[in-house]
Scaffold this motif. Structure first.
Motif, short mmCIF file in Angstrom:
data_model
loop_
_atom_site.label_atom_id
_atom_site.label_comp_id
_atom_site.label_asym_id
_atom_site.label_seq_id
_atom_site.Cartn_x
_atom_site.Cartn_y
_atom_site.Cartn_z
N GLY A 104 0.78 -1.23 0.00
CA GLY A 104 0.00 0.00 0.00
C GLY A 104 0.81 1.27 0.00
N THR A 105 2.12 1.23 -0.27
CA THR A 105 2.91 2.45 -0.30
C THR A 105 2.67 3.18 -1.62
OG1 THR A 105 4.78 1.14 -1.12
CG2 THR A 105 4.74 1.64 1.22
N ASN A 106 2.39 4.48 -1.54
CA ASN A 106 2.06 5.28 -2.71
C ASN A 106 2.92 6.54 -2.75
OD1 ASN A 106 -0.17 3.55 -3.43
ND2 ASN A 106 -1.34 4.51 -1.78
N ALA A 107 3.37 6.92 -3.94
CA ALA A 107 4.15 8.14 -4.10
C ALA A 107 3.85 8.75 -5.47
CB ALA A 107 5.64 7.86 -3.96
N HIS A 108 3.81 10.08 -5.52
CA HIS A 108 3.58 10.81 -6.78
C HIS A 108 4.45 12.06 -6.74
CE1 HIS A 108 1.21 11.71 -10.40
NE2 HIS A 108 1.18 12.99 -9.99
N LEU A 109 5.16 12.33 -7.82
CA LEU A 109 6.12 13.43 -7.89
C LEU A 109 5.82 14.32 -9.08
CD1 LEU A 109 9.93 13.25 -7.33
CD2 LEU A 109 9.09 14.16 -9.50
N VAL A 110 5.90 15.63 -8.87
CA VAL A 110 5.68 16.61 -9.94
C VAL A 110 7.01 17.27 -10.25
CG1 VAL A 110 4.37 18.63 -10.67
CG2 VAL A 110 3.34 17.01 -9.06
N VAL A 111 7.41 17.27 -11.53
CA VAL A 111 8.70 17.81 -11.94
C VAL A 111 8.51 18.65 -13.20
CG1 VAL A 111 9.24 15.73 -13.31
CG2 VAL A 111 11.11 17.16 -12.47
N GLU A 112 9.30 19.71 -13.34
CA GLU A 112 9.18 20.55 -14.52
C GLU A 112 10.55 20.98 -15.01
OE1 GLU A 112 8.39 24.96 -12.55
OE2 GLU A 112 6.68 23.65 -12.93
N GLU A 113 10.58 21.44 -16.27
CA GLU A 113 11.84 21.88 -16.84
C GLU A 113 12.25 23.22 -16.21
OE1 GLU A 113 11.76 22.99 -20.94
OE2 GLU A 113 9.81 23.98 -20.79
N TRP A 114 13.54 23.49 -16.24
CA TRP A 114 14.04 24.78 -15.78
C TRP A 114 14.31 25.65 -17.00
CZ3 TRP A 114 14.13 28.45 -12.59
CH2 TRP A 114 15.10 29.45 -12.65
N ARG A 115 13.69 26.81 -17.00
CA ARG A 115 13.87 27.77 -18.10
C ARG A 115 14.39 29.07 -17.53
NH1 ARG A 115 8.15 28.12 -20.98
NH2 ARG A 115 9.21 29.94 -21.88
N GLU A 116 15.56 29.46 -17.99
CA GLU A 116 16.15 30.69 -17.48
C GLU A 116 15.30 31.91 -17.81
OE1 GLU A 116 20.18 31.20 -18.54
OE2 GLU A 116 20.85 29.28 -17.72
N ASP A 117 14.53 31.83 -18.90
CA ASP A 117 13.74 33.00 -19.29
C ASP A 117 12.54 33.22 -18.37
OD1 ASP A 117 12.60 30.64 -20.26
OD2 ASP A 117 11.51 31.71 -21.83
N THR A 118 12.25 32.23 -17.49
CA THR A 118 11.16 32.44 -16.53
C THR A 118 11.66 33.08 -15.25
OG1 THR A 118 11.45 30.23 -15.61
CG2 THR A 118 9.88 30.46 -17.41
N ALA A 119 12.97 33.29 -15.14
CA ALA A 119 13.62 33.98 -14.02
C ALA A 119 13.58 33.18 -12.73
CB ALA A 119 13.02 35.38 -13.80
N ALA A 120 12.46 32.62 -12.39
CA ALA A 120 12.36 31.86 -11.14
C ALA A 120 11.13 30.98 -11.20
CB ALA A 120 12.27 32.80 -9.93
N VAL A 121 11.18 29.88 -10.48
CA VAL A 121 10.02 29.01 -10.40
C VAL A 121 8.95 29.73 -9.58
CG1 VAL A 121 9.14 26.82 -9.54
CG2 VAL A 121 11.42 26.95 -10.54
N PRO A 122 7.74 29.91 -10.10
CA PRO A 122 6.72 30.62 -9.34
C PRO A 122 6.36 29.87 -8.07
CG PRO A 122 5.76 29.55 -11.27
CD PRO A 122 7.25 29.43 -11.41
N PRO A 123 6.17 30.57 -6.97
CA PRO A 123 5.84 29.89 -5.71
C PRO A 123 4.41 29.40 -5.73
CG PRO A 123 5.76 32.27 -5.42
CD PRO A 123 6.25 32.03 -6.81
N PRO A 124 4.11 28.39 -4.91
CA PRO A 124 2.72 27.95 -4.79
C PRO A 124 1.84 29.11 -4.30
CG PRO A 124 4.21 26.40 -3.75
CD PRO A 124 5.01 27.61 -4.08
N PRO A 125 0.58 29.13 -4.68
CA PRO A 125 -0.29 30.23 -4.25
C PRO A 125 -0.46 30.30 -2.75
CG PRO A 125 -1.56 28.45 -5.30
CD PRO A 125 -0.11 28.17 -5.55
N SER A 126 -0.45 29.17 -2.07
CA SER A 126 -0.58 29.13 -0.61
C SER A 126 0.57 28.32 -0.05
CB SER A 126 -1.92 28.51 -0.20
OG SER A 126 -2.99 29.26 -0.72
N PRO A 127 1.71 28.96 0.22
CA PRO A 127 2.88 28.19 0.68
C PRO A 127 2.60 27.50 2.01
CG PRO A 127 3.24 30.56 0.92
CD PRO A 127 1.98 30.39 0.15
N PRO A 128 3.14 26.29 2.18
CA PRO A 128 2.93 25.56 3.44
C PRO A 128 3.62 26.29 4.58
CG PRO A 128 4.56 24.45 2.08
CD PRO A 128 3.99 25.55 1.24
#
Length: 496
Positions: A259-283
């Motif tokens: 019953g062990t479950n895991a899910h991962l979200v990954v995205e490319e790094w683009r220098e033209d986006t300057a920075a990865v946008p933060p989540p709308p509601s940070p933990p």
């Protein structure tokens, strides 16, 4: 893990864990935690499977998961089981800001990881779509992104009809608003790597992001009917992955026995986006490292046949009980497993299981936010299935005369042939997962191995999750039965 750390001169700590086929993604999540907490600046995380092939094949055959045709065909109409493979996967992780400042190449950015357990679910051999769905939704909540923005999903999909059908059902619910999600499974190329499976899926997703190509899944040209009417489309040929307004984004699932479950979200790094946008509601930020945690219950099994009371008397009264354990048992009241299944598990599993039942008695544990962490060492009994098959050949090679008795008596003297209960009962992750199932606990569940520090490492992981607000309660323990003949022979050989 310890050997690798010593060889590389890495001094910030090392341990191994077992979360079945979700192990690699569990390792990545715990490595990310160390980086976020700034208790490390660089982490190596991954998984390895180099287990005895006879042991692996006999185990999967016993639980009817092995492909009789020897073909790994995820999502295929005629898929008939998994094909075991072996290998190792490792990724090197840094905080994004540190990697950029150091001029390191950034292959991809991990946005969030969701971990969980089926809890009571449908049983160890029947994956629970609800448990898988919880892990996926948790990953997107932590990443702060919509599942509809994912452009490629690397599924767990092993080629077992029951497992693939359960995953299709859970995934279709999470991505119900997607216009048509391309999906795949690297197991069509490699077979099932077991513990490294999620890591292999992550490597595939990272390469897809970097090259802008969605790779195909082999043998998916005749898809299972379970995919009809779902927002999921298996890729039968490579296709260009055009970039939209934001960065390309992929996801990886890994689900395991127990019953062990895991899910991962990954995205490319683009220098033209300057920075990865933060989540709308940070933990919320983790509490200080020294924040207090309450121990609200405990249970001990120690000595020849001692329980918590006997342990307390031995410690406070100065009467040590160092005798080997003579028997391991648990009460039938409220037992969620058939007694025959319990009888065929490794004694380690049963001993910590019985202690956990006592420790949890009378404690109101929030089932969706309670984790289970158990430290354990190597258990030589898991080798008996393979040794049972090999002993006749090895005996003959040694030039020893066969003992008297019927054919097969030597083999039967080693142990019984594997059954579904004994095959599952030999899986190290089940020392924790059995507790999760019995008590219907759905937080992360894993076994931790760091030799004599295994229990302490398990406690540290659990404490971090509590302080970070990821869980509200944890069952933490450790177990060892070290008077086995294999243990004592090994200690003698080491001069200890």
């Amino acid at each position: 893990a310890l050997v690798a750390a010593r060889a590389l001169g890495l001094d910030a700590g090392a341990f191994a864990l077992d979360a079945a086929c979700a192990s690699a993604l569990y390792a990545v999540k715990l490595a990310c935690d160390r980086l976020h907490d700034r208790t490390a600046d660089l982490m190596l995380a991954g998984a390895v499977n180099g287990a005895d092939s006879l042991l692996v094949h006999s185990g999967f055959a016993a639980v009817s998961a092995l492909s009789p045709t020897g073909r790994s065909r995820p999502f295929h109409r005629e898929a008939d089981g998994l094909v075991p493979a072996e290998g190792a996967v490792l990724v090197t992780l840094m905080r994004l800001s540190d990697a950029l400042a150091a001029g390191r190449p950034v292959l991809a950015v991990i946005r969030g990881v969701g971990l969980g357990n089926d809890g009571r679910g449908s049983g160890f051999l029947s994956p629970d779509p609800a448990g898988q769905e919880r892990a996926m939704r948790l990953a997107y909540a932590r990443a702060g992104v919509d599942p509809a923005t994912v452009g490629l999903l690397e599924c767990h999909a092993t080629g077992t009809p029951v497992g693939d059908a359960a995953e299709i059902a859970s995934t279709a619910r999470v991505f119900a608003g997607h216009p048509g999600l391309p999906i795949g499974s690297v197991k069509s190329n490699l077979g099932h790597l077991l513990a490294p499976a999620g890591g292999a899926g992550l490597l595939k997703a990272v390469d897809a992001l970097r090259h802008g190509v969605r790779p195909p899944t082999l043998g998916a040209d005749d898809p299972t009917p379970e995919l009809r009417g779902r927002p999921l489309r298996p890729l039968t040929e490579a296709e260009e992955w055009e970039r939209g307004q934001g960065p390309r984004r992929a996801a990886v699932s890994a689900f395991g026995f127990g019953g062990t479950n895991a899910h991962l979200v990954v995205e490319e790094w683009r220098e033209d986006t300057a920075a990865v946008p933060p989540p709308p509601s940070p933990p919320p930020a983790p509490a200080p490292a020294g924040g207090p945690l309450a121990v609200v219950a405990l249970a001990v099994r120690a000595g020849r046949d001692g329980g918590t009371g006997e342990f307390t008397a031995a410690v406070l009264g100065g009467r040590p009980d160092r005798a080997p354990r003579e028997r391991v048992s648990t009460g039938l009241d409220g037992l969620r497993f058939p007694p025959v299944d319990i009888e065929e598990t490794l004694p380690q599993q049963l001993l910590v299981f019985d202690a956990a039942r006592e420790a949890a008695r009378g404690v109101d544990l929030p089932r969706d936010r309670t984790s289970v962490h158990v430290g354990m060492g190597a258990e030589p009994c898991v080798t008996l299935f393979a040794w049972r098959r090999r002993i006749g050949v090895q005996w003959a090679r040694a030039g020893l005369p066969l003992p008297p008795g019927p054919a097969g008596a030597l083999r039967d003297a080693v142990g019984d042939p594997p059954t579904p209960a004994s095959a599952l009962g030999a899986m190290p992750n089940l020392v924790a997962n059995r507790v999760s199932s019995q008590l219907d606990l759905r937080g992360p569940s894993l076994a931790v191995s760091r030799e004599e520090a295994s229990g302490t490492a398990a406690l540290r992981i659990a404490a971090r999750a509590l302080r970070a607000g990821e869980t509200d309660a944890a069952l933490v323990g450790a177990v060892d039965l070290s008077h086995d003949a294999a243990h004592t022979a090994a200690l003698d050989a080491l001069g200890r």
